[in-house]
Design a protein around this motif. Sequence first.
Motif, PDB file in Angstrom:
ATOM      1  N   VAL A  88       1.080   5.626  -0.328  1.00 44.80           N
ATOM      2  CA  VAL A  88       0.385   6.906  -0.304  1.00 44.80           C
ATOM      3  C   VAL A  88       1.317   8.045  -0.704  1.00 44.80           C
ATOM      4  O   VAL A  88       0.854   9.146  -0.991  1.00 44.80           O
ATOM      5  CB  VAL A  88      -0.236   7.215   1.083  1.00 44.80           C
TER       6      VAL A  88
ATOM      7  N   ARG B 103       0.865  10.837  -3.674  1.00 47.62           N
ATOM      8  CA  ARG B 103      -0.490  10.661  -4.196  1.00 47.62           C
ATOM      9  C   ARG B 103      -1.501  11.474  -3.384  1.00 47.62           C
ATOM     10  O   ARG B 103      -2.654  11.102  -3.270  1.00 47.62           O
ATOM     11  CB  ARG B 103      -0.860   9.186  -4.173  1.00 47.62           C
ATOM     12  N   ARG B 104      -1.028  12.536  -2.785  1.00 42.98           N
ATOM     13  CA  ARG B 104      -1.837  13.435  -1.979  1.00 42.98           C
ATOM     14  C   ARG B 104      -2.603  12.702  -0.877  1.00 42.98           C
ATOM     15  O   ARG B 104      -3.757  12.983  -0.597  1.00 42.98           O
ATOM     16  CB  ARG B 104      -2.799  14.233  -2.849  1.00 42.98           C
TER      17      ARG B 104
ATOM     18  N   GLN C  67      -6.492   1.590  -7.419  1.00 43.00           N
ATOM     19  CA  GLN C  67      -6.887   2.713  -6.584  1.00 43.00           C
ATOM     20  C   GLN C  67      -7.503   2.200  -5.294  1.00 43.00           C
ATOM     21  O   GLN C  67      -8.411   1.377  -5.317  1.00 43.00           O
ATOM     22  CB  GLN C  67      -7.884   3.593  -7.330  1.00 43.00           C
ATOM     23  N   GLY C  68      -6.981   2.657  -4.155  1.00 46.64           N
ATOM     24  CA  GLY C  68      -7.499   2.267  -2.855  1.00 46.64           C
ATOM     25  C   GLY C  68      -6.665   1.164  -2.214  1.00 46.64           C
ATOM     26  O   GLY C  68      -5.750   0.612  -2.815  1.00 46.64           O
ATOM     27  N   ASP C  69      -7.015   0.832  -0.980  1.00 50.84           N
ATOM     28  CA  ASP C  69      -6.310  -0.211  -0.230  1.00 50.84           C
ATOM     29  C   ASP C  69      -7.067  -1.522  -0.379  1.00 50.84           C
ATOM     30  O   ASP C  69      -8.097  -1.738   0.253  1.00 50.84           O
ATOM     31  CB  ASP C  69      -6.214   0.184   1.244  1.00 50.84           C
TER      32      ASP C  69
ATOM     33  N   ARG D 291       0.867  -1.179   0.000  1.00 49.91           N
ATOM     34  CA  ARG D 291       0.000   0.000   0.000  1.00 49.91           C
ATOM     35  C   ARG D 291       0.896   1.219   0.000  1.00 49.91           C
ATOM     36  O   ARG D 291       1.788   1.330   0.832  1.00 49.91           O
ATOM     37  CB  ARG D 291      -0.868  -0.011   1.254  1.00 49.91           C
TER      38      ARG D 291
ATOM     39  N   LYS E 255      -3.779   9.696  -0.790  1.00 57.75           N
ATOM     40  CA  LYS E 255      -4.736   8.673  -1.196  1.00 57.75           C
ATOM     41  C   LYS E 255      -4.024   7.332  -1.364  1.00 57.75           C
ATOM     42  O   LYS E 255      -2.996   7.250  -2.026  1.00 57.75           O
ATOM     43  CB  LYS E 255      -5.426   9.073  -2.497  1.00 57.75           C
ATOM     44  N   PRO E 256      -4.574   6.272  -0.785  1.00 57.25           N
ATOM     45  CA  PRO E 256      -3.895   4.972  -0.863  1.00 57.25           C
ATOM     46  C   PRO E 256      -4.004   4.329  -2.244  1.00 57.25           C
ATOM     47  O   PRO E 256      -5.026   4.454  -2.925  1.00 57.25           O
ATOM     48  CB  PRO E 256      -4.626   4.128   0.176  1.00 57.25           C
ATOM     49  N   VAL E 257      -2.948   3.653  -2.635  1.00 60.95           N
ATOM     50  CA  VAL E 257      -2.893   2.889  -3.879  1.00 60.95           C
ATOM     51  C   VAL E 257      -2.257   1.548  -3.548  1.00 60.95           C
ATOM     52  O   VAL E 257      -1.245   1.482  -2.846  1.00 60.95           O
ATOM     53  CB  VAL E 257      -2.065   3.628  -4.955  1.00 60.95           C
TER      54      VAL E 257
END
Length: 112
Positions: free
Chosen positions: A43, A46-47, A89-91, A41, A49-51
């Motif tokens: 961040v 990416r401001r 996009q997201g965790d 994970r 935001k989790p990826v």
Amino acid sequence: MADRDRNLVWSSDGGDLRKRGRDERGGRPAPSGGGRVKVRREVAGRRGKPVTTVSGVPLDDAGLRALAGRLKKRCGVGGSAKNGVIELQGDHRDVVVEVLRAEGYDVVLAGG
């Protein structure tokens, strides 16, 4: 193949024979670089935001894009596959690990 040739890794005729081999997971090429698929994970940059990133998958570009498509559909998110890394996009680490282990990959959670 004779028993003595089964453990042969280099030949003056064929060079490095390990690079030719296929493994037991349905004909995929043997993984390189330790053979572990890393799921992490991120961040940073990416401001906040989790990826979820997946790296070390022993597939060519077309196979990587197909795997990314399956993961995106399963998680219900957007993402991309470029430079040997799948980004979602997201965790979604738990779902990604579950899918990759079901497909026979050796998966490890990397990072913090």
